[in-house]
Design a protein around this motif. Structure first.
Motif, mmCIF file in Angstrom:
data_model
loop_
_atom_site.group_PDB
_atom_site.id
_atom_site.type_symbol
_atom_site.label_atom_id
_atom_site.label_comp_id
_atom_site.label_asym_id
_atom_site.label_seq_id
_atom_site.Cartn_x
_atom_site.Cartn_y
_atom_site.Cartn_z
ATOM 1 N N GLN A 3 24.336 31.974 11.618
ATOM 2 C CA GLN A 3 24.618 33.026 12.584
ATOM 3 C C GLN A 3 25.939 32.755 13.284
ATOM 4 O O GLN A 3 26.179 31.647 13.771
ATOM 5 C CB GLN A 3 23.501 33.123 13.628
ATOM 6 C CG GLN A 3 23.705 34.242 14.642
ATOM 7 C CD GLN A 3 22.584 34.313 15.660
ATOM 8 O OE1 GLN A 3 21.923 33.309 15.938
ATOM 9 N NE2 GLN A 3 22.353 35.492 16.215
ATOM 10 N N GLU A 4 26.795 33.765 13.319
ATOM 11 C CA GLU A 4 28.019 33.711 14.107
ATOM 12 C C GLU A 4 27.851 34.599 15.326
ATOM 13 O O GLU A 4 27.267 35.682 15.239
ATOM 14 C CB GLU A 4 29.221 34.203 13.294
ATOM 15 C CG GLU A 4 29.605 33.321 12.129
ATOM 16 C CD GLU A 4 30.881 33.807 11.449
ATOM 17 O OE1 GLU A 4 31.665 34.538 12.102
ATOM 18 O OE2 GLU A 4 31.088 33.459 10.272
ATOM 19 N N GLN A 5 28.375 34.142 16.462
ATOM 20 C CA GLN A 5 28.337 34.977 17.658
ATOM 21 C C GLN A 5 29.393 34.515 18.656
ATOM 22 O O GLN A 5 29.859 33.370 18.606
ATOM 23 C CB GLN A 5 26.947 34.958 18.301
ATOM 24 C CG GLN A 5 26.397 33.592 18.619
ATOM 25 C CD GLN A 5 24.977 33.643 19.151
ATOM 26 O OE1 GLN A 5 24.579 34.593 19.827
ATOM 27 N NE2 GLN A 5 24.187 32.631 18.855
ATOM 28 N N LEU A 23 17.678 18.345 13.382
ATOM 29 C CA LEU A 23 18.258 17.744 14.577
ATOM 30 C C LEU A 23 19.492 18.520 15.035
ATOM 31 O O LEU A 23 20.348 18.856 14.219
ATOM 32 C CB LEU A 23 18.671 16.301 14.284
ATOM 33 C CG LEU A 23 17.549 15.303 14.014
ATOM 34 C CD1 LEU A 23 18.114 14.070 13.339
ATOM 35 C CD2 LEU A 23 16.874 14.930 15.320
ATOM 36 N N PRO A 24 19.626 18.796 16.322
ATOM 37 C CA PRO A 24 20.819 19.487 16.809
ATOM 38 C C PRO A 24 22.075 18.633 16.625
ATOM 39 O O PRO A 24 22.070 17.425 16.870
ATOM 40 C CB PRO A 24 20.525 19.709 18.293
ATOM 41 C CG PRO A 24 19.043 19.613 18.421
ATOM 42 C CD PRO A 24 18.621 18.613 17.395
ATOM 43 N N MET A 25 23.145 19.277 16.197
ATOM 44 C CA MET A 25 24.442 18.618 16.011
ATOM 45 C C MET A 25 25.537 19.615 16.353
ATOM 46 O O MET A 25 25.397 20.814 16.107
ATOM 47 C CB MET A 25 24.612 18.140 14.564
ATOM 48 C CG MET A 25 26.003 17.569 14.239
ATOM 49 S SD MET A 25 26.260 17.213 12.473
ATOM 50 C CE MET A 25 25.215 15.780 12.257
ATOM 51 N N GLN A 50 20.561 21.111 12.576
ATOM 52 C CA GLN A 50 21.010 22.438 12.985
ATOM 53 C C GLN A 50 22.401 22.257 13.574
ATOM 54 O O GLN A 50 22.560 21.697 14.657
ATOM 55 C CB GLN A 50 20.061 23.051 14.015
ATOM 56 C CG GLN A 50 20.430 24.467 14.403
ATOM 57 C CD GLN A 50 19.442 25.083 15.383
ATOM 58 O OE1 GLN A 50 18.474 24.442 15.789
ATOM 59 N NE2 GLN A 50 19.683 26.320 15.774
ATOM 60 N N VAL A 51 23.411 22.714 12.844
ATOM 61 C CA VAL A 51 24.795 22.378 13.170
ATOM 62 C C VAL A 51 25.482 23.546 13.872
ATOM 63 O O VAL A 51 25.499 24.670 13.368
ATOM 64 C CB VAL A 51 25.585 22.001 11.904
ATOM 65 C CG1 VAL A 51 26.986 21.520 12.288
ATOM 66 C CG2 VAL A 51 24.855 20.935 11.098
ATOM 67 N N VAL A 52 26.067 23.245 15.024
ATOM 68 C CA VAL A 52 26.865 24.210 15.774
ATOM 69 C C VAL A 52 28.340 23.893 15.549
ATOM 70 O O VAL A 52 28.765 22.746 15.690
ATOM 71 C CB VAL A 52 26.554 24.141 17.285
ATOM 72 C CG1 VAL A 52 27.451 25.109 18.064
ATOM 73 C CG2 VAL A 52 25.083 24.431 17.547
ATOM 74 N N LYS A 82 23.571 23.603 26.692
ATOM 75 C CA LYS A 82 22.608 24.282 27.561
ATOM 76 C C LYS A 82 22.241 25.654 27.000
ATOM 77 O O LYS A 82 21.074 26.057 27.050
ATOM 78 C CB LYS A 82 23.189 24.424 28.966
ATOM 79 C CG LYS A 82 23.298 23.105 29.723
ATOM 80 C CD LYS A 82 23.909 23.316 31.105
ATOM 81 C CE LYS A 82 23.976 22.020 31.888
ATOM 82 N NZ LYS A 82 24.613 22.208 33.225
ATOM 83 N N HIS A 83 23.237 26.371 26.471
ATOM 84 C CA HIS A 83 22.947 27.696 25.921
ATOM 85 C C HIS A 83 21.921 27.618 24.800
ATOM 86 O O HIS A 83 20.998 28.444 24.733
ATOM 87 C CB HIS A 83 24.221 28.354 25.402
ATOM 88 C CG HIS A 83 23.960 29.623 24.650
ATOM 89 N ND1 HIS A 83 23.807 30.843 25.279
ATOM 90 C CD2 HIS A 83 23.767 29.861 23.316
ATOM 91 C CE1 HIS A 83 23.548 31.773 24.376
ATOM 92 N NE2 HIS A 83 23.523 31.205 23.178
ATOM 93 N N PHE A 84 22.082 26.642 23.920
ATOM 94 C CA PHE A 84 21.177 26.522 22.782
ATOM 95 C C PHE A 84 19.885 25.782 23.140
ATOM 96 O O PHE A 84 19.022 25.603 22.282
ATOM 97 C CB PHE A 84 21.884 25.829 21.621
ATOM 98 C CG PHE A 84 22.941 26.674 20.970
ATOM 99 C CD1 PHE A 84 22.600 27.777 20.208
ATOM 100 C CD2 PHE A 84 24.287 26.379 21.137
ATOM 101 C CE1 PHE A 84 23.567 28.570 19.615
ATOM 102 C CE2 PHE A 84 25.272 27.162 20.547
ATOM 103 C CZ PHE A 84 24.909 28.261 19.788
ATOM 104 N N ASN A 85 19.798 25.347 24.390
ATOM 105 C CA ASN A 85 18.577 24.701 24.886
ATOM 106 C C ASN A 85 18.237 23.440 24.093
ATOM 107 O O ASN A 85 17.071 23.161 23.810
ATOM 108 C CB ASN A 85 17.397 25.684 24.856
ATOM 109 C CG ASN A 85 16.260 25.237 25.756
ATOM 110 O OD1 ASN A 85 16.471 24.564 26.769
ATOM 111 N ND2 ASN A 85 15.038 25.595 25.386
#
Length: 289
Positions: A3-5, A23-25, A50-52, A82-85
């Motif tokens: 997803q792009e936003q 795992l968040p990255m 889960q890569v940002v 914080k946005h992605f919690n």
């Protein structure tokens, strides 16, 4: 999942892309003043994490709003978390982005599960003189002469002329960022959006202040999480400074990728993928020491 936003974070609109599960990255691109080119790196671990990815403020698809300083860029990262919690995440970056990852980990150690320092320049400001020498030596004679001439002209150039000189200097520098000359055309091109020279100069100057601050240096040495230092063996940015830095961290690991330069995942994708995945599995998923 992909997803792009555009997100409103810390008073600025930031382009983001999220892919994978686990795992968040977060991956921070280099520059400063460039924009995201790390999709291939994200692909290597997207079944584990889960890569940002995002364009830093002033760059690419994000809003050109300052201030352009390290502290604000760290605040932007924390705003994304914080946005992605995400309670905690792996913070990684390439080149300048590796320095940003260290700065974030120093300020928010409780939110940082591990750090990926990918082809960064570390925190010893002496690297730059050696880098310039290595870069010049990697150019052929005519290119070396042109590079030195343009560096001199840049000191007095303003406006559009100065921009053209910077663009040509970057083109020449790209040739030194690979071990295999045939890979130059596969490097990130930065043709789609303009490079933010303002962000480059202001954040770069601020980062230099960070790296000469003894308190910041000691805070990096004392980081309480695992840090992977990946470096191309043929990167003109000298790797021995990075290897020394890794040795000073209690949880530092240094891995040199042979026959590769600054964008080593382009030249040695299998080796880079293996190193990244082993680090994530051993030191994050399995939490081994």
């Amino acid at each position: 999942m992909y997803q792009e936003q555009i997100l409103q974070i810390n008073g600025v609109r930031l382009w983001t892309a999220v892919q994978g599960t686990g795992l968040p990255m977060v991956l921070c691109h280099g520059g400063p003043g460039g924009y995201d080119y790390l999709s291939s790196v994200a692909d290597m671990v997207s079944d584990l994490c889960q890569v940002v990815r995002y364009d830093q403020r002033g760059s690419g698809r994000s809003q050109p709003i300052g201030p352009y300083d390290v502290s604000t860029f760290v605040d932007d990262l924390e705003g994304l978390r914080k946005h992605f919690n995400f309670e905690r995440w792996i913070v990684g970056g390439h080149s300048w982005g590796a320095g940003l990852a260290l700065a974030y980990a120093v300020r928010f150690p409780a939110r940082t599960v591990a750090v990926l320092h990918i082809a960064g320049t570390g925190i010893d400001d002496r690297w730059h003189d050696e880098y310039r020498e290595n870069r010049l030596n990697a150019l052929i004679e005519s290119e070396r002469e042109e590079y030195q001439r343009l560096r001199t002209q840049r000191e007095d150039a303003k406006g559009a002329k100065g921009e053209r000189i910077l663009d040509r200097l970057r083109t020449l520098s790209r040739k030194t960022d690979v071990f295999d000359p045939n890979c130059v055309d596969n490097l990130p091109s930065f043709d789609e959006y303009p490079i933010s020279n303002a962000a480059n100069e202001m954040v770069g100057a601020d980062w230099k202040r960070y790296t000469t601050d003894s308190k910041f240096q000691q805070s990096v040495y004392n980081l309480p999480m695992h840090v992977l230092f990946l470096h191309g063996a043929c990167d003109p940015r000298p790797g021995h400074f990075i290897e020394t830095l890794a040795s000073k961290l209690f949880y530092g690991t240094f891995v040199s990728i042979p026959e590769s330069g600054h964008y080593f995942w382009v030249e040695k994708p299998d080796e880079v993928k293996a190193a990244l995945r082993q680090f994530v599995v051993d030191y994050v998923i399995n939490d081994t020491v």
